[in-house]
Design an enzyme around this catalytic site. Structure first.
Site, PDB file in Angstrom:
ATOM      1  N   HIS A 125       0.860  -1.066   0.004  1.00  9.21           N
ATOM      2  CA  HIS A 125      -0.061   0.026  -0.050  1.00  9.21           C
ATOM      3  C   HIS A 125       0.790   1.146   0.040  1.00  9.21           C
ATOM      4  CE1 HIS A 125      -3.629  -2.328   0.628  1.00  9.21           C
ATOM      5  NE2 HIS A 125      -3.301  -2.719   1.661  1.00  9.21           N
ATOM      6  N   ASP A 162      -2.089 -10.904  -1.821  1.00  7.65           N
ATOM      7  CA  ASP A 162      -2.714 -10.665  -0.642  1.00  7.65           C
ATOM      8  C   ASP A 162      -4.177 -10.074  -0.936  1.00  7.65           C
ATOM      9  OD1 ASP A 162      -1.461  -8.952   1.816  1.00  7.65           O
ATOM     10  OD2 ASP A 162      -3.256  -8.111   1.304  1.00  7.65           O
ATOM     11  N   ASP A 249      -3.564 -13.166   3.932  1.00 10.19           N
ATOM     12  CA  ASP A 249      -4.887 -12.758   4.502  1.00 10.19           C
ATOM     13  C   ASP A 249      -6.022 -12.854   3.527  1.00 10.19           C
ATOM     14  OD1 ASP A 249      -3.825 -10.734   2.750  1.00 10.19           O
ATOM     15  OD2 ASP A 249      -3.762  -9.091   4.052  1.00 10.19           O
TER      16      ASP A 249
HETATM   17 ZN   LIG Z   1      -3.541  -7.411   3.030  1.00  7.79          ZN
END
Ligand SMILES: [Zn+2]
Length: 347
Positions: A125, A162, A249
């Site tokens: 990110h 992810d 995740d």
């Molecule tokens: Zn993540």
């Protein structure tokens, strides 16, 4: 059996984002315990080097890098509502970016065939000028830029599985035809980017590929998207190096994500990427940890991916036939990408 490197270090536990923060030091403790239990002669453990200022600036502005460096002087600095630095964050973050570079260098030098960098804090990110979503420096993007700028590669693949879209990585390479950024992620979800029509711009048009998946999708839907969308494009791109933004995740037990990927799903995705790397670039591949917030899922998935990295490639993969729920997404992605790649989705 292949020679694989695991890059991990207790110093990755030093960054502290706050009490009850899901991106916590125990994630690395769980991975270290798992990595120490792996008994394989062809497995090499290695400590990370720190990334240099110049390396961080391959993807980030000097002003932003300086602002992270200055957090070393105070106990807590808030970058956004989710992203907090402690006094140890600067050093830890330079080791996270450097850990992926350590792994990439070991593969390029022929010391090992592939590697997993168990780094923290995560990176995908992180934007050129700001921290975001638990991330400070974009570890995988820095490695990709380093391969291009320092090692003069012309085609690097980043596959990001992810559960969150890697908005930072997408933005950094949005105009670049040298990095093919592919993300399969939960949508709609944090950070809100990653829809099908985001395909890159200018010379980079077609070199961003998003597979936004609704919550509750699992192994079958993901593998269908791999076999009919992501891998066909990657084969045409012919990467000289494969990088994986390997968050865990999307695992069914993760407390933040809403997907249903199992250990077997992560194994199958790894197998497909290793086969691609074998076909295109003598197997050169490095996976780097991103998110993943259930400690048992982290360790179990980490083990299965590292085991798969050590295995010699099978010649055949059974193509996914189930996962029909993914077909409309594959078809719509194919529509947006039809001017750039040959994709023939079947239903
Ligand atoms: Zn993540």
């Amino acid at each position: 059996m292949r020679k694989t490197m695991v890059v991990v270090d207790r110093r990755y536990m030093n960054h502290f984002a706050g009490q009850l923060h899901p991106e916590r030091p125990a994630r690395i403790a769980a991975m270290i315990e798992m990595a120490e239990s792996l008994k394989r002669s062809a497995l090499k453990h290695s400590a990370p080097r720190a990334a240099s200022m110049e390396e961080l600036m391959l993807c980030h502005s000097q002003a932003y890098v300086g602002s992270v460096e200055r957090t070393a002087n105070s106990e807590r600095t808030d970058f956004d509502p989710d992203t907090h630095a402690s006094a140890e964050t600067w050093t830890t973050a330079t080791l996270a970016a450097g850990g992926v570079l350590t792994a990439v260098e070991a593969v390029l030098d022929g010391e090992v065939e592939n590697a997993f960098a168990v780094v923290r804090p995560p990176g995908h990110h992180a934007l050129p000028q700001s921290a975001m979503g638990f991330c400070f420096f974009n570890n995988v993007a820095i490695a990709a830029s380093w391969l291009i700028k320092v090692r003069r590669m012309r085609r690097v693949l980043i596959l990001d599985w992810d559960v969150h879209h890697g908005n930072g990585t997408q933005e950094i390479f949005y105009e670049s035809p040298e990095v093919l950024y592919m993300s399969i992620h939960q949508y709609p979800f944090y950070p809100g980017t990653g829809w099908l029509d985001q395909i890159g711009t200018g010379a980079g048009a077609g070199f961003t590929v998003n597979a936004p998946m609704p919550a509750t999708f699992g192994d079958n839907e993901y593998l269908r998207a791999f076999d009919q969308l992501l891998m066909p494009i990657a084969q045409q791109f012919k990467p000289e190096f494969v990088l994986i933004s390997a968050g865990f995740d999307a695992h069914y037990r993760d407390p933040l994500g809403g997907m249903r990927i199992t250990e077997a799903g992560f194994l199958e995705m790894t197998r497909r990427l290793q086969l691609l790397a074998d076909e295109c670039c003598e197997g050169k591949m490095v996976a780097a940890l991103e998110g993943g917030y259930d400690l048992r899922a982290l360790a179990d998935c980490g083990r299965i991916v590292i085991d798969e990295l050590g295995r010699d490639s099978e010649e055949h993969i059974t193509a996914a036939r189930d996962g029909q729920r993914a077909v409309p997404i594959i078809q719509r992605a194919s529509y947006f990408l039809k001017d750039y790649w040959q994709i023939a989705p079947s239903d």
